[in-house]
Scaffold this motif. Sequence first.
Motif, mmCIF file in Angstrom:
data_model
loop_
_atom_site.group_PDB
_atom_site.id
_atom_site.type_symbol
_atom_site.label_atom_id
_atom_site.label_comp_id
_atom_site.label_asym_id
_atom_site.label_seq_id
_atom_site.Cartn_x
_atom_site.Cartn_y
_atom_site.Cartn_z
ATOM 1 N N ASN A 1 20.066 35.197 99.965
ATOM 2 C CA ASN A 1 20.467 33.942 99.305
ATOM 3 C C ASN A 1 19.540 32.772 99.652
ATOM 4 O OD1 ASN A 1 21.629 34.005 101.919
ATOM 5 N ND2 ASN A 1 22.898 32.257 101.334
ATOM 6 N N LYS A 2 18.568 33.025 100.528
ATOM 7 C CA LYS A 2 17.584 31.972 100.825
ATOM 8 C C LYS A 2 16.234 32.256 100.138
ATOM 9 C CE LYS A 2 20.311 29.741 103.654
ATOM 10 N NZ LYS A 2 21.010 28.553 103.132
ATOM 11 N N ASN B 1 13.983 21.861 98.582
ATOM 12 C CA ASN B 1 14.706 22.579 99.638
ATOM 13 C C ASN B 1 13.741 23.430 100.463
ATOM 14 O OD1 ASN B 1 16.305 24.049 101.335
ATOM 15 N ND2 ASN B 1 17.796 24.671 99.770
ATOM 16 N N THR C 1 18.152 23.357 93.037
ATOM 17 C CA THR C 1 18.518 23.412 94.453
ATOM 18 C C THR C 1 19.695 22.482 94.749
ATOM 19 O OG1 THR C 1 17.132 21.578 95.249
ATOM 20 C CG2 THR C 1 16.060 23.723 95.020
ATOM 21 N N GLY C 2 20.202 21.811 93.713
ATOM 22 C CA GLY C 2 21.357 20.943 93.881
ATOM 23 C C GLY C 2 21.014 19.464 93.881
ATOM 24 N N LYS D 1 30.710 22.601 90.788
ATOM 25 C CA LYS D 1 30.177 23.745 91.543
ATOM 26 C C LYS D 1 31.158 24.907 91.412
ATOM 27 C CE LYS D 1 26.532 21.877 93.773
ATOM 28 N NZ LYS D 1 26.580 21.070 94.976
ATOM 29 N N ALA E 1 31.421 34.715 95.755
ATOM 30 C CA ALA E 1 29.997 34.682 95.428
ATOM 31 C C ALA E 1 29.597 35.797 94.462
ATOM 32 C CB ALA E 1 29.174 34.751 96.704
ATOM 33 N N ALA F 1 25.822 26.546 90.581
ATOM 34 C CA ALA F 1 25.571 26.694 92.018
ATOM 35 C C ALA F 1 24.183 26.157 92.337
ATOM 36 C CB ALA F 1 25.687 28.164 92.404
ATOM 37 N N SER F 2 23.845 26.143 93.627
ATOM 38 C CA SER F 2 22.513 25.692 94.048
ATOM 39 C C SER F 2 21.766 26.863 94.665
ATOM 40 C CB SER F 2 22.639 24.589 95.098
ATOM 41 O OG SER F 2 23.414 23.532 94.611
ATOM 42 N N SER G 1 22.485 28.380 98.340
ATOM 43 C CA SER G 1 23.898 28.436 98.719
ATOM 44 C C SER G 1 24.301 29.909 98.823
ATOM 45 C CB SER G 1 24.747 27.725 97.661
ATOM 46 O OG SER G 1 24.715 28.468 96.447
ATOM 47 N N ASP G 2 25.607 30.162 98.958
ATOM 48 C CA ASP G 2 26.061 31.561 99.033
ATOM 49 C C ASP G 2 25.913 32.268 97.689
ATOM 50 O OD1 ASP G 2 26.693 31.247 101.642
ATOM 51 O OD2 ASP G 2 28.816 30.793 101.273
ATOM 52 N N TYR G 3 25.766 31.494 96.644
ATOM 53 C CA TYR G 3 25.718 32.078 95.294
ATOM 54 C C TYR G 3 24.288 32.447 94.924
ATOM 55 C CZ TYR G 3 30.413 30.187 94.939
ATOM 56 O OH TYR G 3 31.746 29.901 95.155
#
Lengths: 274, 381
Positions: A46-47, A87, B74-75, B199, B204, B221-222, B225-227
């Motif tokens: 997720n990253k 980010n 990324t939000g 959001k 997820a 979502a961003s 994140s968990d998504y």
Amino acid sequence: MSEQNASWKEYIKESMLPQMWCSGCGNGIVLGALARAMAKLNLEKNKVVVVTGIGCWGKADDYFTCSALHGTHGRALAFATGVKAANPELDVIVLMGDGDGVTIGGNHLIHAARRNIDLTVVLLNNNNYGMTGGQASALTPLGMVTSTTKYGNPERDLDICSLVDAAGANYVARGTVYHVPQLDKLISDGINKKGFSFIEALSPCPTHFGRRNKLGDAVKMVKTLKENAVNVNSSQAQEGDLKEGSFLIGKLAERYDDDFNTAYEKIRQKIKTK
Amino acid sequence: MNGQESSKVFMQGNAAIAEGAVAAGARFYAGYPITPSSEVAELASQKMLETGGVYVQMEDELGSIAAVIGAALTGKKAFTATSGPGFSLMQENLGVAILGEVPCVVVNVQRSGPSTGLATKPAQADVMQACWGRHGDQLVIVLTPASVQECFDLTVTAFNLSEQFRVPVILLADEIVGHMREAITLPRPEELKVVNRKKPDCAAEKYLPFSPSSDGVPPLASFGSDYIFHITSSMHGESGYSQNDPANAGEKIKRLFSKIEDRLDEFVLYKHYYDLQEDLDLLIITFGCTTRPARAAAMRVGDKKIGVLQLITMWPFPDKIVAQAAAKTRAILVPELNLGQVIREVERVAGKQTPVYGLHKSNGEGFKPSEIIARIEEVTK
């Protein structure tokens, strides 16, 4: 993150297989190399954001289990720059072909390298536009036949690794789909390296480029890559000394300059402490 | 300016746009300088550093809007500012933001053209480019400020609408408004209505980035994140993966329109400088920098009942408001700094029952009230 290396299978979306590429295409091998590199580094899925442009290799994001942004022709690096600048926690991996990443997208490539933004580019070079029907790109060598250069290409090709090196990237490497363990390592080193990392992966396109230039089948084309590759580690050769058709593989350039986000944060700290 | 009191400040239109963006929560700017929008970039470069955001000076406008889209995913609330030629370069990737339903704000401080044209002179000739510039069936929201206060207020509104509808919003300013300086009131932060994107709150693994909720707008979502999710410029299904069947494509395009059009009444913004109950001899329909000279002209012509209707939400075109106003006037005049873009929309809505006259100028100069007065006298003879 576990101590144990993750399995490459965790990074590949099996429900999307089999892959859509032509038989004999090298894209699948580079896909595997990238998945193994991700597994070796135990990247948190997720990253990770895979950013792609348009073309055969631009479809590669479909096969990964991490987040993805599939943009427009030539602009993958610009999309990725926004993701990474906004980010810095994310591992952003950019997949582009030679038409996409160099020909239409060349300006973004120069500036992403100059900006030294912490992205990892895996540029798949198959010397032509595969998805559009095998037209000439900026990495089609002089004289070669494509669907738009039927009597031979009047334009010279670019040494893209030298260009990206000159533009200031922190890491520049070239590999091939024959030298797979090395390609795995070049990609994982590139992901690990802070700053702009660029890996050119040479790969055959038997359907278009090989067929039109009578280069033989996929096996023959891969053998040609093997025969013409000169490893930088096992040779004192400079690019200029190589015989025609040969090329260097391995890590070609490395720097330790601040990446964009680090340089930006340093300026922010400076105004804070004023 | 950062205090808790609302404050009266003397400011330029472009500066008010940058202030409005920061107040709305923008923390990412990617752009390429171009007159007459450059002051937005100059201020953003400073404000982003000071507020924890990021400014990136990109290599061109194609890259600028692409970076804005990447950052938005990324939000972050992200924006860019440009002028006509740069706006042309952004059109392709604006399509990505439309199909990928990525919220972002693009400021176009219009200048004269075509091409490099009269580079620093005013025009309002990008209206149709703003509405229709991209290829394919698509819909964006376009807002047009007429004063420095509106530059601030509408920039906040632009971010709010982009977040609410997951759609790019274009703030279509012009050189006169962008470079005008006047006193405006900056609201206290608590006075400001700031909207943030919805959001997801599902598990997820259940998240579908293009599965609309009841209002037609999917939660976003961003990255990081968990998504985990995919965004593509290709036609896609609810999962975000390419999907090419006609049924899906038809539904998707329809939803991109209806999520905005079905709720247009909530954000049709306009100002009227007359009593709406009154019957008029002439209604002047304005937007942006034509508003002030039109108001001055309307006030100076004393013997006729003349109203000024300023359109703020320019796209989707406010048919209902124009039709209602047209029913109470004997004639309509549309002055615009182009050879006829908004007048066609007005004629489409009102032209069958009400005569519609134009006043068009495309020489790099703004309107003087006297020019509008002369035209009023011609058409109300």
